[in-house]
Design a protein around this motif. Structure first.
Motif, PDB file in Angstrom:
ATOM      1  N   LEU A 165      -1.621  -3.703   6.555  1.00  0.00           N
ATOM      2  CA  LEU A 165      -1.406  -4.656   7.139  1.00  0.00           C
ATOM      3  C   LEU A 165       0.769  -4.347   7.596  1.00  0.00           C
ATOM      4  O   LEU A 165       1.065  -5.506   8.045  1.00  0.00           O
ATOM      5  CB  LEU A 165      -1.014  -5.427   5.458  1.00  0.00           C
ATOM      6  CG  LEU A 165      -2.046  -6.035   5.063  1.00  0.00           C
ATOM      7  CD1 LEU A 165      -2.176  -6.305   4.092  1.00  0.00           C
ATOM      8  CD2 LEU A 165      -2.552  -7.574   5.825  1.00  0.00           C
ATOM      9  N   GLY A 166       1.506  -3.789   6.505  1.00  0.00           N
ATOM     10  CA  GLY A 166       2.843  -3.062   6.381  1.00  0.00           C
ATOM     11  C   GLY A 166       3.085  -2.469   6.059  1.00  0.00           C
ATOM     12  O   GLY A 166       2.227  -1.314   5.485  1.00  0.00           O
ATOM     13  N   TYR A 167       4.148  -2.510   5.290  1.00  0.00           N
ATOM     14  CA  TYR A 167       4.470  -0.783   3.888  1.00  0.00           C
ATOM     15  C   TYR A 167       5.525  -1.601   3.107  1.00  0.00           C
ATOM     16  O   TYR A 167       6.364  -2.730   3.771  1.00  0.00           O
ATOM     17  CB  TYR A 167       5.639   0.079   5.411  1.00  0.00           C
ATOM     18  CG  TYR A 167       6.879  -0.264   6.421  1.00  0.00           C
ATOM     19  CD1 TYR A 167       7.913   0.019   5.383  1.00  0.00           C
ATOM     20  CD2 TYR A 167       6.576  -1.565   7.288  1.00  0.00           C
ATOM     21  CE1 TYR A 167       9.010  -0.746   6.429  1.00  0.00           C
ATOM     22  CE2 TYR A 167       7.961  -1.405   7.959  1.00  0.00           C
ATOM     23  CZ  TYR A 167       9.118  -1.392   7.224  1.00  0.00           C
ATOM     24  OH  TYR A 167      10.199  -1.621   8.145  1.00  0.00           O
ATOM     25  N   ARG A 168       5.824  -1.003   1.963  1.00  0.00           N
ATOM     26  CA  ARG A 168       7.080  -0.888   1.206  1.00  0.00           C
ATOM     27  C   ARG A 168       8.002   0.232   1.079  1.00  0.00           C
ATOM     28  O   ARG A 168       7.470   1.214   1.216  1.00  0.00           O
ATOM     29  CB  ARG A 168       6.815  -1.767   0.500  1.00  0.00           C
ATOM     30  CG  ARG A 168       6.149  -2.629  -0.200  1.00  0.00           C
ATOM     31  CD  ARG A 168       5.589  -3.024  -1.483  1.00  0.00           C
ATOM     32  NE  ARG A 168       4.293  -4.047  -1.216  1.00  0.00           N
ATOM     33  CZ  ARG A 168       3.223  -4.302  -2.273  1.00  0.00           C
ATOM     34  NH1 ARG A 168       2.975  -3.081  -2.714  1.00  0.00           N
ATOM     35  NH2 ARG A 168       2.783  -4.980  -2.159  1.00  0.00           N
ATOM     36  N   CYS A 169       8.889   0.569   0.492  1.00  0.00           N
ATOM     37  CA  CYS A 169      10.175   1.900   0.397  1.00  0.00           C
ATOM     38  C   CYS A 169       9.938   1.570  -0.848  1.00  0.00           C
ATOM     39  O   CYS A 169      10.260   0.837  -1.298  1.00  0.00           O
ATOM     40  CB  CYS A 169      11.137   1.401   1.540  1.00  0.00           C
ATOM     41  SG  CYS A 169      10.630   1.567   3.375  1.00  0.00           S
TER      42      CYS A 169
ATOM     43  N   VAL B  78      10.407   7.290   0.091  1.00  0.00           N
ATOM     44  CA  VAL B  78       9.485   7.279   0.216  1.00  0.00           C
ATOM     45  C   VAL B  78       8.461   5.885   0.979  1.00  0.00           C
ATOM     46  O   VAL B  78       8.370   4.496   1.098  1.00  0.00           O
ATOM     47  CB  VAL B  78       8.268   7.396  -0.163  1.00  0.00           C
ATOM     48  CG1 VAL B  78       7.073   8.083  -0.077  1.00  0.00           C
ATOM     49  CG2 VAL B  78       9.074   8.820  -0.900  1.00  0.00           C
ATOM     50  N   CYS B  79       7.630   5.942   2.319  1.00  0.00           N
ATOM     51  CA  CYS B  79       7.436   4.813   2.652  1.00  0.00           C
ATOM     52  C   CYS B  79       6.129   5.050   2.906  1.00  0.00           C
ATOM     53  O   CYS B  79       5.063   5.921   2.846  1.00  0.00           O
ATOM     54  CB  CYS B  79       7.564   5.024   4.428  1.00  0.00           C
ATOM     55  SG  CYS B  79       6.496   3.806   4.870  1.00  0.00           S
ATOM     56  N   ARG B  80       5.308   3.357   1.942  1.00  0.00           N
ATOM     57  CA  ARG B  80       4.275   3.542   1.175  1.00  0.00           C
ATOM     58  C   ARG B  80       3.550   2.353   2.169  1.00  0.00           C
ATOM     59  O   ARG B  80       4.063   1.205   2.828  1.00  0.00           O
ATOM     60  CB  ARG B  80       3.579   3.214   0.338  1.00  0.00           C
ATOM     61  CG  ARG B  80       4.028   4.441  -0.834  1.00  0.00           C
ATOM     62  CD  ARG B  80       3.799   4.421  -1.749  1.00  0.00           C
ATOM     63  NE  ARG B  80       4.449   5.407  -3.181  1.00  0.00           N
ATOM     64  CZ  ARG B  80       4.616   5.466  -4.062  1.00  0.00           C
ATOM     65  NH1 ARG B  80       5.317   4.357  -4.873  1.00  0.00           N
ATOM     66  NH2 ARG B  80       5.783   6.905  -4.447  1.00  0.00           N
ATOM     67  N   ASN B  81       2.078   2.739   3.069  1.00  0.00           N
ATOM     68  CA  ASN B  81       1.483   1.907   3.525  1.00  0.00           C
ATOM     69  C   ASN B  81       0.539   0.711   3.126  1.00  0.00           C
ATOM     70  O   ASN B  81       0.588   1.424   1.813  1.00  0.00           O
ATOM     71  CB  ASN B  81       0.370   1.957   4.349  1.00  0.00           C
ATOM     72  CG  ASN B  81       0.606   3.178   5.972  1.00  0.00           C
ATOM     73  OD1 ASN B  81       1.626   2.650   6.395  1.00  0.00           O
ATOM     74  ND2 ASN B  81       0.164   3.973   5.845  1.00  0.00           N
ATOM     75  N   VAL B  82       0.770  -0.082   2.920  1.00  0.00           N
ATOM     76  CA  VAL B  82      -0.137  -1.648   2.131  1.00  0.00           C
ATOM     77  C   VAL B  82      -0.992  -2.641   3.171  1.00  0.00           C
ATOM     78  O   VAL B  82      -1.196  -2.548   4.248  1.00  0.00           O
ATOM     79  CB  VAL B  82       1.306  -2.713   1.941  1.00  0.00           C
ATOM     80  CG1 VAL B  82       0.432  -4.110   1.442  1.00  0.00           C
ATOM     81  CG2 VAL B  82       2.360  -2.571   1.152  1.00  0.00           C
ATOM     82  N   SER B  83      -2.597  -2.149   2.283  1.00  0.00           N
ATOM     83  CA  SER B  83      -3.285  -2.144   3.089  1.00  0.00           C
ATOM     84  C   SER B  83      -4.016  -3.342   2.026  1.00  0.00           C
ATOM     85  O   SER B  83      -3.996  -3.395   1.049  1.00  0.00           O
ATOM     86  CB  SER B  83      -3.993  -1.486   3.622  1.00  0.00           C
ATOM     87  OG  SER B  83      -4.317  -0.418   1.955  1.00  0.00           O
ATOM     88  N   SER B  84      -5.255  -4.009   2.990  1.00  0.00           N
ATOM     89  CA  SER B  84      -6.200  -5.232   2.652  1.00  0.00           C
ATOM     90  C   SER B  84      -7.350  -4.828   3.397  1.00  0.00           C
ATOM     91  O   SER B  84      -7.104  -5.044   4.231  1.00  0.00           O
ATOM     92  CB  SER B  84      -5.725  -6.287   2.400  1.00  0.00           C
ATOM     93  OG  SER B  84      -6.395  -7.445   1.997  1.00  0.00           O
TER      94      SER B  84
END
Length: 164
Positions: free
Chosen positions: A131-135, A120-126
């Motif tokens: 900002l990007g993503y993590r898997c 699953v791809c999860r967005n990373v935000s601040s």
């Protein structure tokens, strides 16, 4: 120095700052706890220094510390940090373990999601900005989750994993 295009200081940290022109209102970890840990009450040279503890806590807390909030205090020195292990205590009556002199960084990969087909791809935000993503591998799979990395392998019942 503490933020980059791929990492930032996690909000699980508390920062002990020195030579500040003003103080913050609150900190998850009390300044007294820092002072006791480093024996600062006995250091006469620090008696005229304004110590400050900064952390983010509450419903508006994001995944990363918002360093822009540090600006108005005018602190000159990062003396130490502490990481609060929010998952390390199962009882709400027990305090969370503290890891002094450590700094947890959160990370992400920039660009479009590049996750394994079993992840699953999860967005990373601040601060309301992606900002990007993590898997993250799906349940029953293990690995780093990235298609350009190790991907996700099917877990066997004995606890090992194999590529599918």
């Amino acid at each position: 120095m503490f933020n980059s295009t791929n990492f930032a200081i996690s909000s699980r940290n508390g920062l002990l700052l020195e030579n500040c022109s003003s103080t913050f209102n609150d900190c998850v970890v009390s300044t007294t706890r820092f002072e006791n840990h480093f024996n600062l009450q006995q250091c006469e040279s620090r008696s005229n220094t304004t110590m400050n503890c900064y952390s983010e806590d509450g419903p508006d807390q994001g995944e990363f510390i918002n360093l822009e909030k540090l600006g108005p205090a005018g602190c000159q020195i990062l003396f130490s940090s502490v990481t609060v292990d929010v998952n390390g205590s199962s009882s709400s009556s027990m305090p969370s373990p503290l890891d002094f002199q450590s700094l947890e960084l959160g990370w992400w990969v920039r660009g479009e999601c590049g996750c394994d087909q079993n992840a699953v791809c999860r967005n990373v935000s601040s601060q309301n900005r992606t900002l990007g993503y993590r898997c993250y591998c799906n349940e029953g799979f293990a690995g780093d989750g990235f298609s350009a990395g190790d991907g996700c392998r099917k877990e066997n019942p004995n606890g090992t994993s194999s590529y599918s």
